[in-house]
Design an enzyme around this catalytic site. Structure first.
Site, short mmCIF file in Angstrom:
data_model
loop_
_atom_site.label_atom_id
_atom_site.label_comp_id
_atom_site.label_asym_id
_atom_site.label_seq_id
_atom_site.Cartn_x
_atom_site.Cartn_y
_atom_site.Cartn_z
N ARG A 1 46.19 13.95 -6.79
CA ARG A 1 45.40 13.04 -5.93
C ARG A 1 44.08 13.68 -5.51
O ARG A 1 43.02 13.08 -5.69
CB ARG A 1 46.22 12.55 -4.72
N TYR B 1 24.58 -6.70 -7.05
CA TYR B 1 25.97 -7.03 -7.33
C TYR B 1 26.63 -7.52 -6.04
O TYR B 1 26.70 -6.79 -5.06
CB TYR B 1 26.70 -5.82 -7.92
N ASP C 1 22.62 2.34 -7.61
CA ASP C 1 23.60 1.78 -8.55
C ASP C 1 22.88 1.65 -9.88
O ASP C 1 22.01 0.80 -10.05
CB ASP C 1 24.11 0.42 -8.04
N LYS D 1 31.79 -0.60 -16.98
CA LYS D 1 30.78 -1.27 -17.82
C LYS D 1 30.36 -0.38 -18.98
O LYS D 1 31.17 -0.06 -19.82
CB LYS D 1 29.60 -1.70 -16.96
C1 LIG Z 1 26.05 -3.52 -10.98
C2 LIG Z 1 27.49 -3.42 -10.57
N1 LIG Z 1 27.83 -2.52 -9.65
C3 LIG Z 1 29.12 -2.40 -9.24
C4 LIG Z 1 30.11 -3.21 -9.74
C5 LIG Z 1 31.53 -3.04 -9.26
O1 LIG Z 1 32.26 -2.36 -10.24
P1 LIG Z 1 33.84 -2.50 -10.45
O2 LIG Z 1 34.13 -3.89 -10.89
O3 LIG Z 1 34.15 -1.44 -11.46
O4 LIG Z 1 34.47 -2.21 -9.11
C6 LIG Z 1 29.80 -4.16 -10.70
C7 LIG Z 1 30.84 -5.06 -11.24
O5 LIG Z 1 30.56 -6.03 -11.90
C8 LIG Z 1 28.45 -4.28 -11.12
O6 LIG Z 1 28.06 -5.18 -12.04
#
Ligand SMILES: Cc1ncc(COP(=O)(O)O)c(C=O)c1O
Length: 386
Positions: free
Chosen positions: A55, A107, A180, A205
């Site tokens: 963990r 997002y 991000d 992704k």
């Molecule tokens: C740009 C972006 N950031 C964060 C996330 C969140 O990721 P996760 O679905 O792996 O939690 C996504 C999900 O679609 C995303 O497109």
């Protein structure tokens, strides 16, 4: 786990060779799946390796974290069970009373979480329009703002924010900048090289790239007290990534550069093809010369502008949904970064409060053939799909 003979060359080579790891016992070029949850001590009760228990720090993370830290040019990386787990770990490392700035049309789950969970917990949150540096500058509260969170290109409008300029604003106020960078991936943009303190990825992704792993990752510019707080939070909260998922993630990252470059070419070809289409109100893609983010994107994205674009269909939601119903190869599904071409009416998934225009279709350009665009049919109009 590392053989120590890492090739000091191009990032694509580091990725393809998974940092040059060779199994010392067998000569295997692929690392084993390492499912152990606990790690042995010697007769003197000293640990045999830095690992104690899975963990806090699974040995299965060593290789993918080391590779990602190298690709992002950061000091260290940490894997999480999802992109949202990685994102929320950053905010949870702050304290109630701290102030943060977050871009609003990114997002959609992050602004939602900040409104519904982080504010009641005690964080002060200011939302600013995506891509608007002046708005960030105005929202900053000196000695109070601890974190500025941006996403570039921002999902699903693909608005671009100048990372270096945002870092300067954040640092001037004594705050950290987190980016991000899911849509760009380390192939196209490395936020830490541009001054960011943290880079975040939904590894679900592009990093994994095959629509079969849910994972997240953070990369830090410095292994400092804030980073250790994030790591401690991961260890104690315990919603960690599975070992098989981390093995799959490493395997996916080995083809990252090939995939992202091809997907960027595919997206650019589609964006150019549809740019002036009479049935579209517009195409959002930072690779188009007339896109508002193009100049900044040219500076901070190298080798392509990403595999994501959005089409604005004349006639609103009904026309957009009619358009997607006719597609044959693009799968109608959410998510991005895999090897499938996907398309999505973003407003449908984000719900009634969504700031996303109802005429917007988000397209993931993946499996495009080099012959695209296809030859027009007998009536002079191209088929609706490739
Ligand atoms: C740009 C972006 N950031 C964060 C996330 C969140 O990721 P996760 O679905 O792996 O939690 C996504 C999900 O679609 C995303 O497109």
């Amino acid at each position: 786990m590392n053989s120590g003979n890492e090739p000091k060359n191009r990032p694509e080579t580091l990725a393809a060779r998974a940092l040059g790891w060779i199994d010392p016992a067998t000569g295997a070029v692929s690392p084993p799946v390492q499912p152990s949850t606990t790690y042995a001590r010697g007769p003197d009760y000293k640990l045999l390796t830095p690992h104690i228990y899975a963990r806090p720090e699974s040995a299965a993370y060593d290789q993918p974290e080391a590779l990602l830290a190298r690709l992002e040019n950061g000091a260290a990386a940490a894997l999480f069970a999802s992109g949202m787990a990685a994102t929320t770990a950053v905010f949870q490392a702050l304290s109630p009373g701290d102030h943060v700035i977050c871009q609003e049309d990114i997002y959609f789950n992050l602004p939602k979480w900040l409104r519904e969970w982080a504010r009641p917990w005690g964080l002060g949150v200011s939302f600013v329009p995506t891509g608007n540096l002046e708005a960030i500058r105005k929202a900053v509260q000196p000695n109070q703002t601890r974190l500025v969170w941006i996403e570039t290109p921002a999902n699903p409008t693909w608005t671009v924010t100048d990372i270096a300029a945002a870092a300067e604003i954040a640092h001037h106020a004594g705050a950290l900048l987190a980016v991000d960078s899911t849509a760009a991936s380390p192939v196209l943009t490395r936020p830490i090289e541009l001054g960011a303190d943290l880079a975040m990825h939904s590894a679900t992704k592009y990093l994994n790239g095959h629509s079969d792993v849910l994972a997240g990752a953070l990369v830090t510019a410095r292994d400092d007290a804030f980073w250790q707080r994030i790591k401690t939070n991961r260890a104690m909260m315990g919603g960690v990534l599975g070992t098989f998922e981390s093995w799959l993630l490493l395997r996916g990252m080995r083809t990252l550069h090939l995939r992202v470059r091809q997907q960027s070419q595919s997206a650019l070809a589609i964006a150019r093809h549809f740019q002036n289409h009479p049935k579209l109100a517009g195409v959002n893609y930072p690779g188009l010369e007339n896109d508002p983010g193009h100049e900044v994107a040219k500076r901070q994205m190298q080798g392509g502008f990403g595999g994501m674009l959005s089409l604005r269909v004349k006639g609103g939601a009904a026309a957009a949904l009619a358009f997607v119903s006719r597609l044959q190869l693009f799968v109608r599904a959410t998510s991005l970064g895999g090897v499938e071409s996907l398309i999505e009416h973003r407003g449908s998934i984000e719900g009634p409060d969504s700031p996303t225009p109802q005429d917007l279709l988000r397209a993931v350009a993946a499996s495009l053939s080099p012959q695209w665009p296809p030859v027009a049919d007998a009536h002079g109009s191209p088929p609706p799909d490739h």
